[in-house]
Write a protein that holds these residues in place. Sequence first.
Motif, PDB file in Angstrom:
ATOM      1  N   THR A   1      18.956  19.140 -12.887  1.00 49.14           N
ATOM      2  CA  THR A   1      18.308  17.826 -12.901  1.00 49.14           C
ATOM      3  C   THR A   1      18.985  16.876 -11.920  1.00 49.14           C
ATOM      4  O   THR A   1      18.330  16.047 -11.286  1.00 49.14           O
ATOM      5  CB  THR A   1      18.326  17.210 -14.307  1.00 49.14           C
ATOM      6  N   ASP A   2      20.302  17.030 -11.763  1.00 46.42           N
ATOM      7  CA  ASP A   2      21.008  16.191 -10.796  1.00 46.42           C
ATOM      8  C   ASP A   2      20.585  16.530  -9.372  1.00 46.42           C
ATOM      9  O   ASP A   2      20.370  15.640  -8.546  1.00 46.42           O
ATOM     10  CB  ASP A   2      22.522  16.368 -10.958  1.00 46.42           C
ATOM     11  N   LYS A   3      20.420  17.817  -9.076  1.00 47.54           N
ATOM     12  CA  LYS A   3      19.948  18.221  -7.744  1.00 47.54           C
ATOM     13  C   LYS A   3      18.544  17.688  -7.490  1.00 47.54           C
ATOM     14  O   LYS A   3      18.225  17.274  -6.371  1.00 47.54           O
ATOM     15  CB  LYS A   3      19.967  19.745  -7.625  1.00 47.54           C
ATOM     16  N   ALA A   4      17.724  17.682  -8.533  1.00 48.65           N
ATOM     17  CA  ALA A   4      16.364  17.156  -8.381  1.00 48.65           C
ATOM     18  C   ALA A   4      16.391  15.674  -8.053  1.00 48.65           C
ATOM     19  O   ALA A   4      15.634  15.196  -7.190  1.00 48.65           O
ATOM     20  CB  ALA A   4      15.562  17.408  -9.663  1.00 48.65           C
TER      21      ALA A   4
ATOM     22  N   GLU B   1       9.470   8.424  -8.266  1.00 57.40           N
ATOM     23  CA  GLU B   1      10.129   7.797  -9.414  1.00 57.40           C
ATOM     24  C   GLU B   1       9.470   8.234 -10.716  1.00 57.40           C
ATOM     25  O   GLU B   1      10.164   8.500 -11.711  1.00 57.40           O
ATOM     26  CB  GLU B   1      10.067   6.273  -9.285  1.00 57.40           C
ATOM     27  N   ALA B   2       8.138   8.334 -10.712  1.00 57.55           N
ATOM     28  CA  ALA B   2       7.426   8.765 -11.917  1.00 57.55           C
ATOM     29  C   ALA B   2       7.808  10.188 -12.297  1.00 57.55           C
ATOM     30  O   ALA B   2       7.996  10.501 -13.488  1.00 57.55           O
ATOM     31  CB  ALA B   2       5.923   8.661 -11.703  1.00 57.55           C
ATOM     32  N   GLN B   3       7.955  11.072 -11.306  1.00 57.28           N
ATOM     33  CA  GLN B   3       8.342  12.451 -11.584  1.00 57.28           C
ATOM     34  C   GLN B   3       9.777  12.535 -12.087  1.00 57.28           C
ATOM     35  O   GLN B   3      10.088  13.316 -12.995  1.00 57.28           O
ATOM     36  CB  GLN B   3       8.176  13.304 -10.319  1.00 57.28           C
ATOM     37  N   LEU B   4      10.662  11.717 -11.514  1.00 53.76           N
ATOM     38  CA  LEU B   4      12.046  11.693 -11.988  1.00 53.76           C
ATOM     39  C   LEU B   4      12.121  11.179 -13.419  1.00 53.76           C
ATOM     40  O   LEU B   4      12.946  11.646 -14.214  1.00 53.76           O
ATOM     41  CB  LEU B   4      12.898  10.823 -11.057  1.00 53.76           C
ATOM     42  N   ASN B   5      11.267  10.223 -13.761  1.00 53.58           N
ATOM     43  CA  ASN B   5      11.202   9.752 -15.145  1.00 53.58           C
ATOM     44  C   ASN B   5      10.785  10.889 -16.076  1.00 53.58           C
ATOM     45  O   ASN B   5      11.318  11.028 -17.188  1.00 53.58           O
ATOM     46  CB  ASN B   5      10.227   8.585 -15.271  1.00 53.58           C
ATOM     47  N   GLN B   6       9.830  11.702 -15.623  1.00 55.15           N
ATOM     48  CA  GLN B   6       9.387  12.838 -16.426  1.00 55.15           C
ATOM     49  C   GLN B   6      10.518  13.845 -16.631  1.00 55.15           C
ATOM     50  O   GLN B   6      10.686  14.410 -17.718  1.00 55.15           O
ATOM     51  CB  GLN B   6       8.195  13.519 -15.752  1.00 55.15           C
TER      52      GLN B   6
ATOM     53  N   GLN C   1       6.930  22.932 -15.547  1.00 58.36           N
ATOM     54  CA  GLN C   1       6.824  22.994 -14.083  1.00 58.36           C
ATOM     55  C   GLN C   1       7.683  21.936 -13.373  1.00 58.36           C
ATOM     56  O   GLN C   1       7.679  21.888 -12.145  1.00 58.36           O
ATOM     57  CB  GLN C   1       5.374  22.794 -13.655  1.00 58.36           C
ATOM     58  N   LEU C   2       8.404  21.119 -14.131  1.00 55.91           N
ATOM     59  CA  LEU C   2       9.021  19.938 -13.522  1.00 55.91           C
ATOM     60  C   LEU C   2      10.075  20.245 -12.478  1.00 55.91           C
ATOM     61  O   LEU C   2      10.223  19.528 -11.496  1.00 55.91           O
ATOM     62  CB  LEU C   2       9.632  19.061 -14.619  1.00 55.91           C
ATOM     63  N   LEU C   3      10.854  21.298 -12.674  1.00 55.01           N
ATOM     64  CA  LEU C   3      11.973  21.575 -11.775  1.00 55.01           C
ATOM     65  C   LEU C   3      11.651  22.668 -10.751  1.00 55.01           C
ATOM     66  O   LEU C   3      12.537  23.153 -10.066  1.00 55.01           O
ATOM     67  CB  LEU C   3      13.215  21.959 -12.591  1.00 55.01           C
ATOM     68  N   ARG C   4      10.385  23.045 -10.635  1.00 60.59           N
ATOM     69  CA  ARG C   4      10.008  24.071  -9.660  1.00 60.59           C
ATOM     70  C   ARG C   4       9.656  23.467  -8.327  1.00 60.59           C
ATOM     71  O   ARG C   4       9.314  22.320  -8.238  1.00 60.59           O
ATOM     72  CB  ARG C   4       8.829  24.886 -10.201  1.00 60.59           C
TER      73      ARG C   4
ATOM     74  N   PHE D   1      21.518   7.345 -25.239  1.00 59.13           N
ATOM     75  CA  PHE D   1      21.259   8.775 -25.143  1.00 59.13           C
ATOM     76  C   PHE D   1      21.111   9.214 -23.692  1.00 59.13           C
ATOM     77  O   PHE D   1      20.262  10.027 -23.358  1.00 59.13           O
ATOM     78  CB  PHE D   1      19.990   9.160 -25.913  1.00 59.13           C
ATOM     79  N   LEU D   2      21.925   8.686 -22.832  1.00 59.01           N
ATOM     80  CA  LEU D   2      21.795   8.931 -21.398  1.00 59.01           C
ATOM     81  C   LEU D   2      21.987  10.403 -21.067  1.00 59.01           C
ATOM     82  O   LEU D   2      22.933  11.040 -21.502  1.00 59.01           O
ATOM     83  CB  LEU D   2      22.845   8.115 -20.645  1.00 59.01           C
ATOM     84  N   GLY D   3      21.084  10.966 -20.297  1.00 60.82           N
ATOM     85  CA  GLY D   3      21.190  12.352 -19.872  1.00 60.82           C
ATOM     86  C   GLY D   3      21.709  12.420 -18.452  1.00 60.82           C
ATOM     87  O   GLY D   3      21.491  11.529 -17.656  1.00 60.82           O
ATOM     88  N   GLY D   4      22.379  13.515 -18.123  1.00 61.83           N
ATOM     89  CA  GLY D   4      22.899  13.674 -16.772  1.00 61.83           C
ATOM     90  C   GLY D   4      24.164  12.864 -16.572  1.00 61.83           C
ATOM     91  O   GLY D   4      24.875  12.535 -17.514  1.00 61.83           O
ATOM     92  N   ASP D   5      24.438  12.524 -15.351  1.00 67.03           N
ATOM     93  CA  ASP D   5      25.666  11.828 -14.978  1.00 67.03           C
ATOM     94  C   ASP D   5      25.447  10.321 -15.011  1.00 67.03           C
ATOM     95  O   ASP D   5      24.744   9.775 -14.172  1.00 67.03           O
ATOM     96  CB  ASP D   5      26.088  12.260 -13.574  1.00 67.03           C
ATOM     97  N   PRO D   6      26.050   9.614 -15.986  1.00 71.30           N
ATOM     98  CA  PRO D   6      25.820   8.181 -16.113  1.00 71.30           C
ATOM     99  C   PRO D   6      26.754   7.337 -15.268  1.00 71.30           C
ATOM    100  O   PRO D   6      26.830   6.124 -15.448  1.00 71.30           O
ATOM    101  CB  PRO D   6      26.089   7.936 -17.608  1.00 71.30           C
ATOM    102  N   SER D   7      27.469   7.931 -14.328  1.00 72.97           N
ATOM    103  CA  SER D   7      28.504   7.185 -13.610  1.00 72.97           C
ATOM    104  C   SER D   7      27.954   5.986 -12.858  1.00 72.97           C
ATOM    105  O   SER D   7      28.613   4.938 -12.784  1.00 72.97           O
ATOM    106  CB  SER D   7      29.236   8.116 -12.637  1.00 72.97           C
TER     107      SER D   7
END
Length: 286
Positions: free
Chosen positions: A177-180, A188-193, A283-286, A40-46
């Motif tokens: 999400t990719d820009k983030a 890393e913890a925030q990116l996991n969130q 608030q994750l992407l702000r 169930f990979l989200g975003g760009d799995p390349s």
Amino acid sequence: MKWTDDRSTNVDDRRASGGSGGAIVGGGLGTLIIAAIVFFLGGDPSAILSSGVSNTGAQTEQRELTAADKKIGEMIEMITAENEETWTKIFAENGMKYQPARVVLFRSNTDSGCGMAQSAMGPFYCPTDQSVYMDMSFFNELQEKFGAKVTEFTVAYVMAHEMGHHVQNLMGTLNETDKARRSGRYSEAQLNQISVATELQADFYAGVWSRITGDREKSFIEPGDLEAAMNAAEAVGDDNIQKRSQGYVNQESFTHGSSAQRKEWFMKGYNSGDIKQGDTFSQLLR
């Protein structure tokens, strides 16, 4: 799940071509671990798809599709069509235009816009070519190793989740999400969130699709179908996968959400039927 008469032409069935053979993924990691990481990979799995892959260059093996294979292909065409009709309707009601995704069925491995697709990776969405890639053998893994009871609607739920990533792509969410991920501003913890939020929103969209399709196609959803979807969502929760693969749970490393969260957001989508209710990011992407 009651089949409809709708069929999509946006299904590319490559199963008769087999795979090129001899591909190695992830430095020899087992199927269970790889599926746990990228299912169930989200975003760009390349990055995951391209790394650690080698190919012996063996000739592609041609296979004859069996009657059962053809029936599965027809089911995928039907589910794809129902996704197209439902999301076209939802987008139009929200002042947007829906662009259908392509679904690629394959065995073993095949090329994708995000790199080499491998059966061990589980179903995934590639935003580069706006396609969902599925090796149906994954559902054996889902049942035998993750403890899910697989039904036809299990397949529909998995596809609806991946189509949820396509919806995110069309709406610009995956770009955010990719820009983030590339910004360097997040731990890393925030990116996991953020990853968890992405996956839970795709589950929410799968619930919305189930509700609207059921309203549009009467009797499409039959008794037991929602339970099958939630059973699959529970099976692929990070906590269940970690327990089965490593014997303990590390919540900080979650990338897809717990079993409870995945079921909760699927049912929130189903009960609301409203894409506006699916803000998992807060608030994750702000």
